[in-house]
Design a protein around this motif. Structure first.
Motif, PDB file in Angstrom:
ATOM      1  N   SER A  74       3.258  -4.632 -11.021  1.00 15.31           N
ATOM      2  CA  SER A  74       4.474  -5.475 -11.061  1.00 15.31           C
ATOM      3  C   SER A  74       4.241  -6.714 -10.418  1.00 15.31           C
ATOM      4  O   SER A  74       3.286  -6.832  -9.572  1.00 15.31           O
ATOM      5  N   ARG A  75       5.066  -7.747 -10.611  1.00 11.23           N
ATOM      6  CA  ARG A  75       5.150  -8.832  -9.846  1.00 11.23           C
ATOM      7  C   ARG A  75       6.311  -8.892  -8.774  1.00 11.23           C
ATOM      8  O   ARG A  75       7.496  -8.817  -9.242  1.00 11.23           O
ATOM      9  N   PRO A  76       5.943  -9.723  -7.490  1.00  9.66           N
ATOM     10  CA  PRO A  76       4.798  -9.965  -7.147  1.00  9.66           C
ATOM     11  C   PRO A  76       3.694  -9.030  -6.823  1.00  9.66           C
ATOM     12  O   PRO A  76       4.237  -7.949  -6.342  1.00  9.66           O
ATOM     13  N   PRO A  77       2.304  -9.098  -6.813  1.00  6.32           N
ATOM     14  CA  PRO A  77       1.644  -7.869  -6.546  1.00  6.32           C
ATOM     15  C   PRO A  77       1.751  -7.416  -5.011  1.00  6.32           C
ATOM     16  O   PRO A  77       2.091  -8.567  -4.004  1.00  6.32           O
ATOM     17  N   ARG A  78       1.505  -6.277  -4.645  1.00  7.00           N
ATOM     18  CA  ARG A  78       1.866  -6.009  -3.350  1.00  7.00           C
ATOM     19  C   ARG A  78       0.971  -4.795  -2.819  1.00  7.00           C
ATOM     20  O   ARG A  78       0.329  -4.272  -3.567  1.00  7.00           O
ATOM     21  N   ALA A  79       0.586  -4.915  -1.489  1.00  7.48           N
ATOM     22  CA  ALA A  79      -0.090  -3.992  -0.713  1.00  7.48           C
ATOM     23  C   ALA A  79       0.640  -2.758  -0.701  1.00  7.48           C
ATOM     24  O   ALA A  79       1.961  -2.987  -0.417  1.00  7.48           O
ATOM     25  N   VAL A  80       0.200  -1.556  -1.093  1.00  9.78           N
ATOM     26  CA  VAL A  80       0.905  -0.472  -0.961  1.00  9.78           C
ATOM     27  C   VAL A  80       0.097   0.822  -0.419  1.00  9.78           C
ATOM     28  O   VAL A  80      -1.195   0.824  -0.222  1.00  9.78           O
ATOM     29  N   ILE A  81       1.032   1.875   0.192  1.00  4.95           N
ATOM     30  CA  ILE A  81       0.333   2.952   0.697  1.00  4.95           C
ATOM     31  C   ILE A  81       1.017   4.121  -0.058  1.00  4.95           C
ATOM     32  O   ILE A  81       2.157   4.254  -0.058  1.00  4.95           O
ATOM     33  N   VAL A  82       0.051   4.995  -0.303  1.00  4.92           N
ATOM     34  CA  VAL A  82       0.585   6.280  -1.034  1.00  4.92           C
ATOM     35  C   VAL A  82      -0.009   7.361  -0.585  1.00  4.92           C
ATOM     36  O   VAL A  82      -0.970   7.522   0.006  1.00  4.92           O
ATOM     37  N   THR A  83       1.279   8.201   0.143  1.00  3.70           N
ATOM     38  CA  THR A  83       0.841   9.337   0.827  1.00  3.70           C
ATOM     39  C   THR A  83       1.156  10.783   0.039  1.00  3.70           C
ATOM     40  O   THR A  83       2.086  10.966  -0.666  1.00  3.70           O
ATOM     41  N   ARG A  84       0.114  11.729   0.352  1.00  6.31           N
ATOM     42  CA  ARG A  84       0.381  12.722  -0.471  1.00  6.31           C
ATOM     43  C   ARG A  84       0.995  13.988   0.654  1.00  6.31           C
ATOM     44  O   ARG A  84       0.569  14.104   1.818  1.00  6.31           O
ATOM     45  N   THR A  85       2.248  14.281   0.174  1.00  9.88           N
ATOM     46  CA  THR A  85       2.748  15.345   1.111  1.00  9.88           C
ATOM     47  C   THR A  85       3.414  16.246   0.149  1.00  9.88           C
ATOM     48  O   THR A  85       4.076  16.009  -0.575  1.00  9.88           O
TER      49      THR A  85
END
Length: 220
Positions: free
Chosen positions: A181-192
């Motif tokens: 999506s816009r604007p692009p963003r740094a993301v963190i995905v966590t497995r729980t």
């Protein structure tokens, strides 16, 4: 101090620290790993500039992402000394070399086999024994060394990389730039508990990794 050593110090002080990268281990790694070693000779003068640096020798463009974004993604990943890390789309291997200074073991993948070979050669020259690189599509990761505590994308994705999520250990995290999506963003995905939680970190841009592009929409 050599010209590259001075440039390295200026990169850390002027681009990385000023973007809220405070982890001493990351700063030390970025001060010691020679970024110019991962850049074709004709472009080494550009090695420490604040840009996504094209290191490709073939038709497809491949990049080392900006130093400040590299530092911020490494900091967000919170790599521990005992961690196993996967770096996806490593190009010539700079981000993977930094991760190797922080983790127990690093596996890197690169879709361009010539660049993967270059990465392996540079790791050997620098004496980095805890990092390996293999040619593989960015969508595939490397199941042979999974599960990973941390997965880092050396670039952006326009799609949800489900195949990579499955290679995360319980409690593991994936960091990269989402351009879905816009604007692009740094993301963190966590497995729980088998579920994947997504959290946006900060606005960021990076070249999209091959194979992680949005499918072209059909236009009349």
């Amino acid at each position: 101090m050599s010209g590259f050593s001075t440039a390295r110090l200026k990169m850390v002080d002027g681009q990385v620290r000023t973007n809220d990268v405070t982890d001493r281990r990351i700063l030390d790694a970025m001060l010691t790993v020679p970024r110019e070693a991962f850049v074709p000779a004709s472009r080494q003068a550009l090695a420490y500039l604040d840009l996504d640096l094209d290191v490709s020798e073939g038709a497809a463009k491949r990049f080392l992402i900006k130093p400040q974004l590299t530092g911020k993604l490494l900091q967000a990943a919170e790599i521990g000394e005992g961690d196993s890390v996967l770096v996806v789309g490593c190009a010539t291997g700079y981000l993977a070399a930094l991760a190797a200074k922080l983790a127990r073991q690093v596996t890197a993948t690169e879709c361009d086999s010539a660049l993967a070979a270059k990465a392996k050669e540079t790791f050997a020259i620098l004496g980095l024994a805890n990092v390996t690189c293999k040619a593989a599509p960015c969508t595939e990761g490397d199941a042979s060394a999974a599960p990973y505590d941390v997965i880092i994308l050396n670039g952006a994705t326009e799609v949800t990389p489900e195949g990579l999520f499955g290679q995360l250990r319980e409690g593991g995290r994936l960091v990269g730039v989402s351009a879905e999506s816009r604007p692009p963003r740094a993301v963190i995905v966590t497995r729980t508990h088998g579920e994947f939680g997504h959290r946006a970190l900060f606005d960021a841009t990076a070249p999209v990794l091959p194979g992680l592009e949005r499918a072209a929409s059909f236009v009349f």
